[in-house]
Enzyme design. Structure first.
Site, PDB file in Angstrom:
ATOM      1  N   TYR A 142      -2.345  -1.696  10.165  1.00 11.01           N
ATOM      2  CA  TYR A 142      -2.285  -1.764   8.704  1.00 11.01           C
ATOM      3  C   TYR A 142      -0.880  -1.385   8.220  1.00 11.01           C
ATOM      4  O   TYR A 142      -0.287  -2.076   7.390  1.00 11.01           O
ATOM      5  CB  TYR A 142      -3.345  -0.831   8.112  1.00 11.01           C
ATOM      6  N   SER A 179       0.871  -1.182   0.000  1.00 11.36           N
ATOM      7  CA  SER A 179       0.000   0.000   0.000  1.00 11.36           C
ATOM      8  C   SER A 179       0.899   1.221   0.000  1.00 11.36           C
ATOM      9  O   SER A 179       2.095   1.114   0.303  1.00 11.36           O
ATOM     10  CB  SER A 179      -0.842  -0.009   1.278  1.00 11.36           C
TER      11      SER A 179
HETATM   12  N1  LIG Z   1      -8.575   0.165  -1.800  1.00  7.47           N
HETATM   13  C1  LIG Z   1      -7.509   0.861  -1.497  1.00  7.47           C
HETATM   14  O1  LIG Z   1      -7.561   2.101  -1.423  1.00  7.47           O
HETATM   15  C2  LIG Z   1      -6.186   0.173  -1.241  1.00  7.47           C
HETATM   16  C3  LIG Z   1      -5.072   0.993  -1.044  1.00  7.47           C
HETATM   17  C4  LIG Z   1      -3.839   0.398  -0.800  1.00  7.47           C
HETATM   18  C5  LIG Z   1      -3.730  -0.979  -0.783  1.00  7.47           C
HETATM   19  N2  LIG Z   1      -4.836  -1.753  -0.978  1.00  7.47           N
HETATM   20  C6  LIG Z   1      -4.660  -3.197  -0.910  1.00  7.47           C
HETATM   21  O2  LIG Z   1      -5.184  -3.800  -2.079  1.00  7.47           O
HETATM   22  C7  LIG Z   1      -5.558  -5.142  -1.776  1.00  7.47           C
HETATM   23  C8  LIG Z   1      -6.945  -5.409  -2.320  1.00  7.47           C
HETATM   24  O3  LIG Z   1      -7.872  -4.644  -1.574  1.00  7.47           O
HETATM   25  P1  LIG Z   1      -9.190  -3.979  -2.202  1.00  7.47           P
HETATM   26  O4  LIG Z   1      -9.046  -2.529  -2.033  1.00  7.47           O
HETATM   27  O5  LIG Z   1      -9.471  -4.539  -3.532  1.00  7.47           O
HETATM   28  O6  LIG Z   1     -10.255  -4.444  -1.103  1.00  7.47           O
HETATM   29  P2  LIG Z   1     -11.617  -5.286  -1.219  1.00  7.47           P
HETATM   30  O7  LIG Z   1     -12.160  -5.325   0.175  1.00  7.47           O
HETATM   31  O8  LIG Z   1     -12.486  -4.738  -2.281  1.00  7.47           O
HETATM   32  O9  LIG Z   1     -11.091  -6.718  -1.654  1.00  7.47           O
HETATM   33  C9  LIG Z   1     -10.320  -7.519  -0.798  1.00  7.47           C
HETATM   34  C10 LIG Z   1     -10.704  -8.978  -0.989  1.00  7.47           C
HETATM   35  O10 LIG Z   1      -9.905  -9.770  -0.097  1.00  7.47           O
HETATM   36  C11 LIG Z   1     -10.762 -10.747   0.486  1.00  7.47           C
HETATM   37  N3  LIG Z   1     -10.240 -11.211   1.768  1.00  7.47           N
HETATM   38  C12 LIG Z   1     -10.277 -10.580   2.976  1.00  7.47           C
HETATM   39  N4  LIG Z   1      -9.747 -11.374   3.921  1.00  7.47           N
HETATM   40  C13 LIG Z   1      -9.356 -12.509   3.309  1.00  7.47           C
HETATM   41  C14 LIG Z   1      -8.737 -13.712   3.751  1.00  7.47           C
HETATM   42  N5  LIG Z   1      -8.430 -13.899   5.050  1.00  7.47           N
HETATM   43  N6  LIG Z   1      -8.482 -14.671   2.841  1.00  7.47           N
HETATM   44  C15 LIG Z   1      -8.811 -14.506   1.543  1.00  7.47           C
HETATM   45  N7  LIG Z   1      -9.412 -13.411   1.057  1.00  7.47           N
HETATM   46  C16 LIG Z   1      -9.673 -12.420   1.934  1.00  7.47           C
HETATM   47  C17 LIG Z   1     -12.101 -10.057   0.654  1.00  7.47           C
HETATM   48  O11 LIG Z   1     -13.166 -11.002   0.804  1.00  7.47           O
HETATM   49  C18 LIG Z   1     -12.181  -9.239  -0.618  1.00  7.47           C
HETATM   50  O12 LIG Z   1     -12.815  -9.954  -1.649  1.00  7.47           O
HETATM   51  C19 LIG Z   1      -5.426  -5.299  -0.261  1.00  7.47           C
HETATM   52  O13 LIG Z   1      -4.216  -5.938   0.052  1.00  7.47           O
HETATM   53  C20 LIG Z   1      -5.406  -3.868   0.228  1.00  7.47           C
HETATM   54  O14 LIG Z   1      -4.747  -3.714   1.462  1.00  7.47           O
HETATM   55  C21 LIG Z   1      -6.055  -1.196  -1.208  1.00  7.47           C
END
Ligand SMILES: NC(=O)c1ccc[n+]([C@@H]2O[C@H](COP(=O)([O-])OP(=O)(O)OC[C@H]3O[C@@H](n4cnc5c(N)ncnc54)[C@H](O)[C@@H]3O)[C@@H](O)[C@H]2O)c1
Length: 269
Positions: A157, A144
């Site tokens: 986080y 992130s």
């Molecule tokens: N959205 C943002 O602004 C952002 C910013 C920086 C980093 N990220 C990172 O991007 C990645 C994807 O996140 P996103 O934004 O698409 O979120 P999201 O919540 O839309 O998707 C995350 C997915 O991970 C799944 N998940 C959660 N816990 C789990 C587990 N224990 N085992 C398997 N699957 C699991 C959820 O069910 C969900 O489908 C994450 O690592 C997040 O930290 C997101």
């Protein structure tokens, strides 16, 4: 033919957001996908979005990335079905509670670190021998922008995402001459379900949906970076700006960072 045609890609957390968009775009480019998520219904929705083609195989599994035994079994199943893996994207992740660390308890740290850090370690470790056996393969770990700068009210986080970055950079150093490209991804704000899933307040949820980049655009940036074998992929202009600030003032970026990420200092009192 595209770079990903006929390759085999593993994507965790494929039931929503960035993981879903990566899956749809990879399959759209003729890549076979082994996709998983802890949420079975959301994963089924992702499968329905995969462009129909008899060129592409999609293997779907319910998987909790924090569960070592499950992950170990899953990795063997993937190799048994496809015979190899070309791209592993450890994407699954969760947000922690939006509170200062004096309000955290150990359960908060464990929940976030188990998914965000151990999930990435499991996914990397279980597939590592298969990636090394397949020169030209890719390992992609999603950190992130909060793996590069540390805002307030994201202690667990940040601990998880800085650790993902350190772990991934160490892997890159080791694997450089062994044929595996290693990429660490640092997204800024992306309009996904992450804030809703963590039960964050309405203002934060709205900020994600109105100010965030679409997951489809994020996935395009990530796949372009993977294709180029980049060490680090920053996603969003905000991520570039924050990265620049922390390079310029590694010990003093706080005051400039807070207005950029939209945290008012009165929220910290
Ligand atoms: N959205 C943002 O602004 C952002 C910013 C920086 C980093 N990220 C990172 O991007 C990645 C994807 O996140 P996103 O934004 O698409 O979120 P999201 O919540 O839309 O998707 C995350 C997915 O991970 C799944 N998940 C959660 N816990 C789990 C587990 N224990 N085992 C398997 N699957 C699991 C959820 O069910 C969900 O489908 C994450 O690592 C997040 O930290 C997101």
């Amino acid at each position: 033919m595209t770079y990903f045609s006929d390759k085999v890609a593993v994507v965790t957390g494929a039931g929503s957001g960035i993981g879903r968009a990566l899956t749809v775009q990879l399959a759209g480019q003729g890549c076979h996908v082994a996709i998983s998520d802890i949420n079975e219904d959301n994963l089924a929705e992702t499968v329905a979005l995969i462009p129909q083609s008899d060129r592409v195989t999609a293997k779907t599994n319910t998987l909790d990335v924090s569960d070592r035994k499950q992950f170990s079994k899953y990795a063997l199943e993937v190799i048994e079905e496809f015979g190899r893996v070309d791209v592993v994207i450890n994407n699954a992740g969760i947000s922690g509670r939006d509170v200062t660390m004096d309000e955290f308890d150990y359960a908060d740290y464990e929940r976030v670190l188990n998914v965000n850090l151990w999930g990435v370690i499991h996914g990397s470790h279980e597939f590592l021998p298969h990636l090394i056996a397949n020169p030209g393969s890719h390992l992609v770990n999603v950190s992130s922008i909060f793996g590069l700068v540390a805002p307030p009210m994201a202690g667990a986080y940040c601990a998880s995402k800085f650790a993902v970055r350190g772990y991934t950079e160490a892997l890159r150093t080791e694997l450089r001459d062994r044929g595996v490209h290693v990429t660490c991804v640092h997204p800024g704000v992306i309009a996904t379900n992450i804030a809703v899933a963590a039960g964050l307040d309405e203002e934060t949820v709205n900020a994600f949906s109105t100010k965030g980049l679409t997951p489809e655009k994020a996935a395009r940036v990530i796949l372009k970076g993977v294709q180029k074998g980049k060490a680090r992929v920053l996603v969003t202009g905000g991520a570039y700006l924050l990265d620049f600030l922390q390079r310029l003032m590694p010990g003093g970026y706080r005051s400039l960072m807070l207005p950029i990420i939209g945290i008012k200092s009165n929220k910290l009192k």
